[in-house]
Design a protein around this motif. Sequence first.
Motif, short mmCIF file in Angstrom:
data_model
loop_
_atom_site.label_atom_id
_atom_site.label_comp_id
_atom_site.label_asym_id
_atom_site.label_seq_id
_atom_site.Cartn_x
_atom_site.Cartn_y
_atom_site.Cartn_z
N UNK A 39 0.84 -1.21 0.00
CA UNK A 39 0.00 0.00 0.00
C UNK A 39 0.88 1.27 0.00
N UNK A 40 1.92 1.28 0.83
CA UNK A 40 2.64 2.54 1.06
C UNK A 40 3.79 2.83 0.09
N UNK A 41 4.27 1.78 -0.58
CA UNK A 41 5.51 1.87 -1.37
C UNK A 41 5.62 3.13 -2.27
N UNK A 42 4.63 3.33 -3.12
CA UNK A 42 4.74 4.43 -4.09
C UNK A 42 4.80 5.79 -3.39
N UNK A 43 3.97 5.94 -2.37
CA UNK A 43 3.96 7.22 -1.65
C UNK A 43 5.29 7.42 -0.92
N UNK A 44 5.74 6.40 -0.21
CA UNK A 44 6.96 6.53 0.60
C UNK A 44 8.21 6.77 -0.27
N UNK A 45 8.20 6.23 -1.49
CA UNK A 45 9.38 6.44 -2.35
C UNK A 45 9.32 7.73 -3.15
N UNK A 46 8.21 8.45 -3.00
CA UNK A 46 7.99 9.58 -3.90
C UNK A 46 8.93 10.77 -3.66
N UNK A 47 9.65 10.79 -2.52
CA UNK A 47 10.56 11.91 -2.28
C UNK A 47 12.00 11.55 -2.62
N UNK A 48 12.21 10.38 -3.18
CA UNK A 48 13.60 9.95 -3.41
C UNK A 48 14.32 10.88 -4.39
N UNK A 49 13.60 11.43 -5.35
CA UNK A 49 14.20 12.40 -6.28
C UNK A 49 14.64 13.67 -5.55
N UNK A 50 14.12 13.89 -4.36
CA UNK A 50 14.48 15.08 -3.57
C UNK A 50 15.51 14.72 -2.50
N UNK A 51 15.99 13.49 -2.56
CA UNK A 51 17.07 13.09 -1.62
C UNK A 51 16.59 12.58 -0.28
N UNK A 52 15.28 12.28 -0.18
CA UNK A 52 14.72 11.82 1.11
C UNK A 52 13.98 10.49 0.90
N UNK A 53 14.22 9.56 1.81
CA UNK A 53 13.44 8.32 1.78
C UNK A 53 12.55 8.29 3.01
N UNK A 54 11.27 7.98 2.80
CA UNK A 54 10.37 7.78 3.94
C UNK A 54 10.45 6.29 4.25
N UNK A 55 10.97 5.96 5.43
CA UNK A 55 11.24 4.56 5.72
C UNK A 55 10.16 3.89 6.56
N UNK A 56 9.41 4.67 7.32
CA UNK A 56 8.38 4.05 8.17
C UNK A 56 7.41 5.11 8.65
N UNK A 57 6.25 4.63 9.09
CA UNK A 57 5.26 5.54 9.68
C UNK A 57 4.88 5.01 11.06
N UNK A 58 4.99 5.88 12.04
CA UNK A 58 4.58 5.55 13.41
C UNK A 58 3.18 6.11 13.65
N UNK A 59 2.54 5.63 14.70
CA UNK A 59 1.26 6.24 15.05
C UNK A 59 1.49 7.44 15.95
N UNK A 60 0.57 8.39 15.89
CA UNK A 60 0.59 9.51 16.83
C UNK A 60 -0.80 9.59 17.46
N UNK A 61 -1.47 8.43 17.56
CA UNK A 61 -2.78 8.37 18.20
C UNK A 61 -3.83 9.20 17.47
N UNK A 62 -4.81 9.66 18.23
CA UNK A 62 -5.81 10.53 17.59
C UNK A 62 -5.70 11.93 18.18
N UNK A 63 -5.98 12.90 17.34
CA UNK A 63 -5.86 14.31 17.77
C UNK A 63 -7.24 14.85 18.14
N UNK A 64 -7.25 15.62 19.20
CA UNK A 64 -8.48 16.18 19.74
C UNK A 64 -8.25 17.63 20.12
#
Length: 340
Positions: free
Chosen positions: A139-164
């Motif tokens: 699911x995440x591959x294409x989105x996470x790799x989309x900044x590689x041309x800008x020199x950044x790799x998104x390697x993982x996503x953590x949770x930050x719970x829910x915002x209120x």
Amino acid sequence: MFKKRILSAILGLTVATTLIAGCGGGAKKDAGKAGDGKTTVLKVAFNQPETHPQFQALKKMGEEMKKRTNGKYTIEVFPNELLGAQKETMEMVQSGTIAMSVVGGPLLESWNPDFVVFNLPYMFKSMDEQKKVFTNPKITKDLFNSLSGKGILVKAAFTAGSRNVYLKGHAVKTPADLKGMKIRVMQSETNLKMMELMGGVGTPMGQGEVYTAIQTGVIDGGENNELIYSDLKHCEIAPYYSYTRHLMIPDYLIISKDVYEKLPADVKKIFDEELAKAVESEFKMFNDNIAKAKAKAEKAGAKFNDVDIDAFMKAVAPLTKEKLKTDLTKKLYKEIRALD
Ligand code: GCU
């Protein structure tokens, strides 16, 4: 000012070690070089305290990497915005000044608007659903790799719970209760629009400025998860915490492409495996810490209340329609809904 001095001390120190170690390159190439001549220390910028589950999970990851690479590689997390606020640290990762940073989803929208899909109100039904998405590379591959041309790799996503939402003066039950209220939001146009639709007035700023802004009356409140509300002591000055549950945004671990690609293949493998474990444990720790954070906030005077969620969902619905524009965001949205 104080932070700036610490930052130059941290970076300067490693530049010196790097030069002594004969690696050369100065601050720009400092991100993954030897800290003590033997161990390569990959630095992570982090804007939250040491008690935060993401800090704990990444610290453990560093220890495990050190063990598994016989002391050759580790990671070190710098908490409390010591290396700067999230927005600046993204640029530092891009330039290779630091190896990694943990950055809230909304900040990635200015690098690639498609990231908006995980930052939209009421996108995830639960932390479980969020985890299924974040830990599925299909699911995440294409989105996470989309900044590689800008020199950044998104390697993982953590949770930050829910915002209120939380306010200085009163509890929120419906969008009308936010009328005229200035609420701090993260720095993205989506968040600004979202707050407007929720009935309030969004005021973008970095997390580190929120306490003083509420205290001095520049804003009337903020919106965040229970852990930050309690740990950053916002509960002491804005005691009405209302369960709007409007956002479940990811916090991404980003790494300089250059630094990651230069890691030997076996170290890359260890890095990836340990990061996957860090995500698992962070989700669990986050969930376990919510009740503790609430109890601490209540002791400091906070009052928690439920809201008319349907009214908020209805109010923000146009934003989802407006923002899912590209093929990728539409595809991701479908994949998330298929998990409901
Ligand atoms: C959460 C999130 C952070 C973010 C912060 C904020 O704590 O985990 O990544 O920076 O909210 O509101 O700025």
